[in-house]
Design a protein around this motif. Structure first.
Motif, short mmCIF file in Angstrom:
data_model
loop_
_atom_site.label_atom_id
_atom_site.label_comp_id
_atom_site.label_asym_id
_atom_site.label_seq_id
_atom_site.Cartn_x
_atom_site.Cartn_y
_atom_site.Cartn_z
N PHE A 272 -12.58 -4.82 -12.06
CA PHE A 272 -10.80 -5.24 -11.86
C PHE A 272 -11.06 -5.83 -10.64
CE2 PHE A 272 -11.63 -0.76 -10.93
CZ PHE A 272 -10.62 -0.65 -9.10
N THR A 273 -9.55 -6.45 -9.69
CA THR A 273 -8.78 -6.94 -9.18
C THR A 273 -7.71 -5.75 -8.24
OG1 THR A 273 -8.28 -8.77 -9.41
CG2 THR A 273 -10.32 -9.09 -8.86
N ILE A 274 -7.58 -5.78 -7.20
CA ILE A 274 -6.43 -5.61 -6.50
C ILE A 274 -5.36 -6.38 -6.55
CG2 ILE A 274 -5.41 -3.45 -5.07
CD1 ILE A 274 -7.58 -2.03 -5.57
N ASP A 275 -4.84 -6.81 -7.27
CA ASP A 275 -3.62 -6.60 -6.83
C ASP A 275 -2.44 -6.74 -5.40
OD1 ASP A 275 -4.05 -8.92 -8.45
OD2 ASP A 275 -3.32 -8.22 -10.07
N LYS A 276 -1.72 -5.37 -5.67
CA LYS A 276 -1.46 -4.71 -4.78
C LYS A 276 -1.50 -3.01 -5.02
CE LYS A 276 2.49 -6.10 -5.06
NZ LYS A 276 4.05 -6.37 -4.91
N PHE A 277 -1.99 -2.21 -4.12
CA PHE A 277 -2.21 -0.89 -4.10
C PHE A 277 -1.18 0.26 -3.02
CE2 PHE A 277 -4.77 3.25 -3.01
CZ PHE A 277 -3.66 4.01 -4.08
N ILE A 278 0.39 0.32 -3.50
CA ILE A 278 0.76 0.68 -2.19
C ILE A 278 0.91 1.96 -2.38
CG2 ILE A 278 3.51 0.43 -1.38
CD1 ILE A 278 3.18 -2.38 -2.77
N ILE A 279 0.29 3.27 -1.45
CA ILE A 279 1.30 4.54 -0.98
C ILE A 279 2.96 4.90 -0.17
CG2 ILE A 279 0.70 6.86 -0.59
CD1 ILE A 279 -2.60 5.14 -0.94
N TYR A 280 3.85 5.43 -0.87
CA TYR A 280 5.47 5.73 -0.72
C TYR A 280 5.09 7.37 0.18
CZ TYR A 280 6.52 1.11 -1.76
OH TYR A 280 6.52 -0.43 -2.23
N ASP A 281 5.60 7.52 1.13
CA ASP A 281 5.82 9.08 1.49
C ASP A 281 6.98 9.38 0.84
OD1 ASP A 281 8.73 8.00 2.68
OD2 ASP A 281 7.56 9.17 5.14
N ARG A 282 7.43 11.02 0.89
CA ARG A 282 8.70 11.11 -0.69
C ARG A 282 10.26 10.84 -0.08
NH1 ARG A 282 8.83 17.39 1.41
NH2 ARG A 282 9.45 17.03 3.96
N TRP A 283 10.31 10.11 1.45
CA TRP A 283 11.29 9.87 2.05
C TRP A 283 11.43 8.06 1.47
CZ3 TRP A 283 9.15 12.77 5.10
CH2 TRP A 283 9.26 14.21 5.26
N GLY A 284 10.32 7.78 0.97
CA GLY A 284 10.62 5.94 0.33
C GLY A 284 9.48 4.93 1.08
N GLU A 285 9.15 5.58 2.44
CA GLU A 285 8.41 4.37 3.43
C GLU A 285 7.51 4.26 3.82
OE1 GLU A 285 7.33 4.15 7.93
OE2 GLU A 285 8.72 6.30 7.13
N LYS A 286 6.47 3.33 3.11
CA LYS A 286 5.52 2.72 3.47
C LYS A 286 4.47 2.82 4.24
CE LYS A 286 5.21 -1.57 1.93
NZ LYS A 286 4.83 -2.90 1.81
N VAL A 287 3.79 3.91 3.47
CA VAL A 287 2.33 4.47 4.47
C VAL A 287 1.63 3.51 4.67
CG1 VAL A 287 3.68 6.55 4.85
CG2 VAL A 287 1.80 6.53 3.05
N PHE A 288 0.61 3.15 3.34
CA PHE A 288 -0.14 2.26 3.21
C PHE A 288 -0.40 0.97 1.87
CE2 PHE A 288 -3.88 1.80 0.82
CZ PHE A 288 -5.18 1.02 2.09
#
Length: 93
Positions: A30-46
């Motif tokens: 597979f290839t990654i199109d999008k991998f996003i991690i958010y904190d508990r407040w919804g801020e994108k951290v990665f």
């Protein structure tokens, strides 16, 4: 044919001991199109589109406190099928 298999660990420990210090989407076919991690407040951290780029538990160079984070993965299998998955990751130190 290469099968499309992927795995996202639900716990990782970026504490410098050499084990599970960086979180990657693991697997193959597979290839990654999008991998996003958010904190508990919804801020994108990665965010990444590169399978060889993992999250080290930091935001803007600062180590984040232990806690539960949410991920969203969009990926495409070599067969053409799509992966859309959400889940939780626990960061422990």
């Amino acid at each position: 044919p290469i099968s499309c298999t992927y795995f996202i660990p639900n716990v990782f420990s970026p504490n410098g001991d050499g084990n599970n210090d960086v979180l990657y989407v693991r697997g193959g076919g597979f290839t990654i199109d999008k991998f996003i991690i958010y904190d508990r407040w919804g801020e994108k951290v990665f965010e990444t589109t590169d399978r060889s780029t993992g999250w080290d538990g930091k935001l803007r160079g600062k180590a984040l406190n232990p806690g539960v984070f949410v991920y969203y993965l969009e990926a495409t299998c070599t067969s053409g099928s799509e992966i859309n998955e959400k889940g939780n990751i626990t960061l422990v130190r």
